[in-house]
Design a protein around this motif. Structure first.
Motif, PDB file in Angstrom:
ATOM      1  N   PHE A 121       0.843  -1.187   0.000  1.00 52.22           N
ATOM      2  CA  PHE A 121       0.000   0.000   0.000  1.00 52.22           C
ATOM      3  C   PHE A 121       0.887   1.248   0.000  1.00 52.22           C
ATOM      4  O   PHE A 121       1.894   1.312   0.688  1.00 52.22           O
ATOM      5  CB  PHE A 121      -0.906   0.031   1.229  1.00 52.22           C
ATOM      6  CG  PHE A 121      -1.993  -1.008   1.228  1.00 52.22           C
ATOM      7  CD1 PHE A 121      -2.913  -1.072   0.186  1.00 52.22           C
ATOM      8  CD2 PHE A 121      -2.115  -1.915   2.274  1.00 52.22           C
ATOM      9  CE1 PHE A 121      -3.924  -2.020   0.186  1.00 52.22           C
ATOM     10  CE2 PHE A 121      -3.119  -2.858   2.287  1.00 52.22           C
ATOM     11  CZ  PHE A 121      -4.027  -2.917   1.238  1.00 52.22           C
ATOM     12  N   GLY A 122       0.483   2.237  -0.792  1.00 49.20           N
ATOM     13  CA  GLY A 122       1.215   3.492  -0.835  1.00 49.20           C
ATOM     14  C   GLY A 122       2.237   3.593  -1.938  1.00 49.20           C
ATOM     15  O   GLY A 122       2.877   4.640  -2.068  1.00 49.20           O
ATOM     16  N   ASN A 123       2.394   2.539  -2.754  1.00 48.90           N
ATOM     17  CA  ASN A 123       3.455   2.620  -3.772  1.00 48.90           C
ATOM     18  C   ASN A 123       2.945   3.085  -5.130  1.00 48.90           C
ATOM     19  O   ASN A 123       3.666   3.059  -6.123  1.00 48.90           O
ATOM     20  CB  ASN A 123       4.214   1.300  -3.892  1.00 48.90           C
ATOM     21  CG  ASN A 123       3.532   0.262  -4.774  1.00 48.90           C
ATOM     22  OD1 ASN A 123       2.331   0.337  -5.037  1.00 48.90           O
ATOM     23  ND2 ASN A 123       4.287  -0.718  -5.226  1.00 48.90           N
ATOM     24  N   GLY A 124       1.701   3.543  -5.176  1.00 51.56           N
ATOM     25  CA  GLY A 124       1.163   4.110  -6.406  1.00 51.56           C
ATOM     26  C   GLY A 124       0.441   3.119  -7.288  1.00 51.56           C
ATOM     27  O   GLY A 124      -0.271   3.533  -8.215  1.00 51.56           O
ATOM     28  N   LEU A 125       0.571   1.814  -7.025  1.00 51.71           N
ATOM     29  CA  LEU A 125      -0.144   0.782  -7.778  1.00 51.71           C
ATOM     30  C   LEU A 125      -1.236   0.160  -6.915  1.00 51.71           C
ATOM     31  O   LEU A 125      -2.394   0.101  -7.324  1.00 51.71           O
ATOM     32  CB  LEU A 125       0.832  -0.288  -8.285  1.00 51.71           C
ATOM     33  CG  LEU A 125       1.909   0.206  -9.263  1.00 51.71           C
ATOM     34  CD1 LEU A 125       2.802  -0.939  -9.702  1.00 51.71           C
ATOM     35  CD2 LEU A 125       1.287   0.887 -10.480  1.00 51.71           C
ATOM     36  N   SER A 126      -0.882  -0.335  -5.742  1.00 51.28           N
ATOM     37  CA  SER A 126      -1.910  -0.695  -4.758  1.00 51.28           C
ATOM     38  C   SER A 126      -2.517   0.596  -4.200  1.00 51.28           C
ATOM     39  O   SER A 126      -2.058   1.692  -4.513  1.00 51.28           O
ATOM     40  CB  SER A 126      -1.290  -1.534  -3.644  1.00 51.28           C
ATOM     41  OG  SER A 126      -0.882  -2.806  -4.131  1.00 51.28           O
ATOM     42  N   SER A 127      -3.553   0.481  -3.389  1.00 52.50           N
ATOM     43  CA  SER A 127      -4.211   1.673  -2.840  1.00 52.50           C
ATOM     44  C   SER A 127      -3.184   2.623  -2.231  1.00 52.50           C
ATOM     45  O   SER A 127      -2.347   2.217  -1.417  1.00 52.50           O
ATOM     46  CB  SER A 127      -5.229   1.278  -1.772  1.00 52.50           C
ATOM     47  OG  SER A 127      -6.316   0.607  -2.341  1.00 52.50           O
ATOM     48  N   SER A 128      -3.253   3.884  -2.634  1.00 52.56           N
ATOM     49  CA  SER A 128      -2.254   4.881  -2.259  1.00 52.56           C
ATOM     50  C   SER A 128      -2.911   6.256  -2.196  1.00 52.56           C
ATOM     51  O   SER A 128      -3.992   6.467  -2.762  1.00 52.56           O
ATOM     52  CB  SER A 128      -1.137   4.926  -3.313  1.00 52.56           C
ATOM     53  OG  SER A 128      -0.565   3.658  -3.531  1.00 52.56           O
ATOM     54  N   PRO A 129      -2.260   7.208  -1.530  1.00 52.10           N
ATOM     55  CA  PRO A 129      -2.803   8.571  -1.538  1.00 52.10           C
ATOM     56  C   PRO A 129      -3.018   9.118  -2.948  1.00 52.10           C
ATOM     57  O   PRO A 129      -3.925   9.915  -3.167  1.00 52.10           O
ATOM     58  CB  PRO A 129      -1.721   9.366  -0.794  1.00 52.10           C
ATOM     59  CG  PRO A 129      -1.096   8.367   0.120  1.00 52.10           C
ATOM     60  CD  PRO A 129      -1.089   7.075  -0.647  1.00 52.10           C
ATOM     61  N   SER A 130      -2.213   8.671  -3.896  1.00 52.54           N
ATOM     62  CA  SER A 130      -2.268   9.217  -5.251  1.00 52.54           C
ATOM     63  C   SER A 130      -3.324   8.577  -6.141  1.00 52.54           C
ATOM     64  O   SER A 130      -3.598   9.081  -7.226  1.00 52.54           O
ATOM     65  CB  SER A 130      -0.905   9.053  -5.932  1.00 52.54           C
ATOM     66  OG  SER A 130      -0.580   7.671  -6.075  1.00 52.54           O
ATOM     67  N   ASN A 131      -3.946   7.472  -5.694  1.00 44.99           N
ATOM     68  CA  ASN A 131      -4.877   6.776  -6.598  1.00 44.99           C
ATOM     69  C   ASN A 131      -6.167   6.307  -5.949  1.00 44.99           C
ATOM     70  O   ASN A 131      -6.937   5.575  -6.565  1.00 44.99           O
ATOM     71  CB  ASN A 131      -4.171   5.579  -7.259  1.00 44.99           C
ATOM     72  CG  ASN A 131      -3.833   4.454  -6.282  1.00 44.99           C
ATOM     73  OD1 ASN A 131      -4.295   4.422  -5.145  1.00 44.99           O
ATOM     74  ND2 ASN A 131      -3.013   3.515  -6.725  1.00 44.99           N
ATOM     75  N   THR A 132      -6.409   6.713  -4.709  1.00 50.44           N
ATOM     76  CA  THR A 132      -7.566   6.199  -3.987  1.00 50.44           C
ATOM     77  C   THR A 132      -8.799   7.072  -4.222  1.00 50.44           C
ATOM     78  O   THR A 132      -8.772   8.034  -4.994  1.00 50.44           O
ATOM     79  CB  THR A 132      -7.243   6.094  -2.484  1.00 50.44           C
ATOM     80  OG1 THR A 132      -8.249   5.313  -1.832  1.00 50.44           O
ATOM     81  CG2 THR A 132      -7.157   7.481  -1.855  1.00 50.44           C
ATOM     82  N   VAL A 133      -9.885   6.739  -3.546  1.00 49.59           N
ATOM     83  CA  VAL A 133     -11.129   7.502  -3.700  1.00 49.59           C
ATOM     84  C   VAL A 133     -10.906   8.933  -3.212  1.00 49.59           C
ATOM     85  O   VAL A 133     -10.089   9.181  -2.317  1.00 49.59           O
ATOM     86  CB  VAL A 133     -12.272   6.836  -2.905  1.00 49.59           C
ATOM     87  CG1 VAL A 133     -12.611   5.483  -3.501  1.00 49.59           C
ATOM     88  CG2 VAL A 133     -11.911   6.685  -1.430  1.00 49.59           C
ATOM     89  N   PRO A 134     -11.609   9.918  -3.789  1.00 48.44           N
ATOM     90  CA  PRO A 134     -11.327  11.323  -3.483  1.00 48.44           C
ATOM     91  C   PRO A 134     -11.343  11.671  -2.001  1.00 48.44           C
ATOM     92  O   PRO A 134     -10.495  12.454  -1.535  1.00 48.44           O
ATOM     93  CB  PRO A 134     -12.431  12.068  -4.241  1.00 48.44           C
ATOM     94  CG  PRO A 134     -12.759  11.170  -5.396  1.00 48.44           C
ATOM     95  CD  PRO A 134     -12.626   9.780  -4.861  1.00 48.44           C
ATOM     96  N   GLU A 135     -12.273  11.091  -1.250  1.00 52.80           N
ATOM     97  CA  GLU A 135     -12.366  11.482   0.166  1.00 52.80           C
ATOM     98  C   GLU A 135     -11.179  10.987   0.999  1.00 52.80           C
ATOM     99  O   GLU A 135     -10.993  11.423   2.148  1.00 52.80           O
ATOM    100  CB  GLU A 135     -13.673  10.988   0.784  1.00 52.80           C
ATOM    101  CG  GLU A 135     -13.891   9.486   0.773  1.00 52.80           C
ATOM    102  CD  GLU A 135     -14.675   9.014  -0.444  1.00 52.80           C
ATOM    103  OE1 GLU A 135     -15.414   8.025  -0.299  1.00 52.80           O
ATOM    104  OE2 GLU A 135     -14.541   9.633  -1.511  1.00 52.80           O
ATOM    105  N   GLN A 136     -10.354  10.080   0.455  1.00 51.13           N
ATOM    106  CA  GLN A 136      -9.175   9.613   1.182  1.00 51.13           C
ATOM    107  C   GLN A 136      -7.881   9.920   0.427  1.00 51.13           C
ATOM    108  O   GLN A 136      -6.820   9.425   0.781  1.00 51.13           O
ATOM    109  CB  GLN A 136      -9.277   8.100   1.443  1.00 51.13           C
ATOM    110  CG  GLN A 136     -10.392   7.727   2.412  1.00 51.13           C
ATOM    111  CD  GLN A 136     -10.306   6.294   2.882  1.00 51.13           C
ATOM    112  OE1 GLN A 136     -10.034   5.380   2.118  1.00 51.13           O
ATOM    113  NE2 GLN A 136     -10.558   6.073   4.167  1.00 51.13           N
ATOM    114  N   ALA A 137      -7.975  10.770  -0.563  1.00 51.74           N
ATOM    115  CA  ALA A 137      -6.804  11.069  -1.394  1.00 51.74           C
ATOM    116  C   ALA A 137      -5.833  12.003  -0.668  1.00 51.74           C
ATOM    117  O   ALA A 137      -6.200  12.731   0.259  1.00 51.74           O
ATOM    118  CB  ALA A 137      -7.239  11.698  -2.706  1.00 51.74           C
TER     119      ALA A 137
END
Length: 337
Positions: free
Chosen positions: A78-94
């Protein structure tokens, strides 16, 4: 070997923090075929600035881990840009709203992928460098009856106080950029990412590496050329909030920080029953060999096998040292024999 990958949808995941990671996903890639007995699976988590593609440097035709003989599962943390990450998650958790995700959370979700999606109930080996190695220790402590062997290299079971302080330094360098805006930036904080990279480079290699000009062996005419390359890598390839999310997981890495062990690191280490070889680099500045020696004393089936190198932590970085690849392959072969 290509960059394509698959995605496993986890749904909403309740994290150790009590927060919920919404619409969670793990990106992964497999290589080879699972045997009819299901006894040839090798799991590789990813490291701090790595994805599954960089893990490809640790296996291949004729290597100790070979897709012709093994079913290799490379899972992006998580967090590496491919799995769920700040850069690719749903807007409310971006961005800076991304929840805190621990290494424990990563491994529990990886376990779901391995069991539910891939139908694997035994792992012949879990192996990884740096933060991937930290996750490898977690696999041994959390699923000792499922894992046959672990091989963490340049890693630790619990992030040391000195390691935490090192990470505070790179974090402070990034966040000092006025463009950071508490993580709520409009554009990537380029100056901060460059500062982050420059501080990081000084810790990634040893004192001897710089004193003896070993950077020339890696293709750099000067130290400044190396630093500029590190700057470019971080600016071109990494989102600042993604780096911060993984950094938090690294700083809080601890195989005993969960309901299984209640913070008792000695008991957690003693519970790692799988065969293990612990490989530090003798000049690693943030995962020093002394820490691994202490871990090996507590682990019932562990061998402490340091690798002598002046490349520091980067002795094990993909492609940096061909001699390390041979050293690693011997250890893998010993565990899988």
């Amino acid at each position: 070997m290509t960059a394509e990958f698959e995605t496993f949808a986890l749904g909403d995941v309740t994290l150790q923090s009590g927060e919920t990671l919404k619409h969670a996903k793990l990106a992964y890639k497999t290589y080879g075929t699972l045997s009819s007995k299901g006894d040839n699976a090798v799991l590789m988590p990813t490291f701090y600035t790595g994805t599954h593609t960089r893990n490809e440097a640790y296996f291949g035709p004729g290597r100790a881990i070979d897709p012709a003989r093994h079913f290799i599962v490379s899972i992006n943390m998580f967090g590496n840009g491919l799995s769920s990450s700040p850069s690719n998650t749903v807007p409310e958790q971006a961005g800076h709203r991304f929840p805190r995700i621990s290494l424990y959370d990563n491994v529990v979700c990886q376990h779901r992928l391995v069991v539910e999606e891939l139908g694997i109930d035994r792992l012949a080996l879990v192996i990884g460098w740096s933060m991937a190695g930290c996750q490898t220790y977690h696999w041994g402590a959390l699923y000792p009856d499922m894992v046959e062997a672990i091989l963490p290299f340049c890693a630790s079971a619990k992030t040391s106080p000195h390691n935490i302080v090192f990470l505070e330094g790179v974090k402070a360098a990034l966040q000092a950029d006025c463009a950071w805006k508490g993580g709520d930036y409009d554009a990537q904080p380029v100056a901060g990412l460059k500062a982050f990279a420059r501080v990081y480079a000084g810790w990634a290699y040893s004192q001897a590496f710089f004193r003896d000009g070993l950077y020339r062996q890696l293709g750099y005419e000067t130290i400044e050329a190396l630093l500029q390359d590190w700057e470019a890598d971080h600016v071109d390839n990494w989102d600042a909030n993604d780096l911060m999310a993984k950094l938090w997981a690294w700083q809080n890495g601890d195989i005993s920080a969960n309901g299984h062990y209640g913070g008792d690191i000695a008991r957690a280490l003693e519970s790692i029953r799988p065969k293990a070889i612990l490989i530090p680099s003798t000049t690693d500045l943030y995962f020093p060999p002394e820490d691994n020696a202490l871990e090996a004393e507590r682990m019932p089936n562990a061998e402490f096998r340091p690798y002598a190198s002046d490349l520091g932590h980067c002795a094990a970085s993909p492609g940096k040292d061909p001699a390390f690849a041979s050293f690693l392959d011997r250890a893998v072969a010993d565990l899988l024999s």
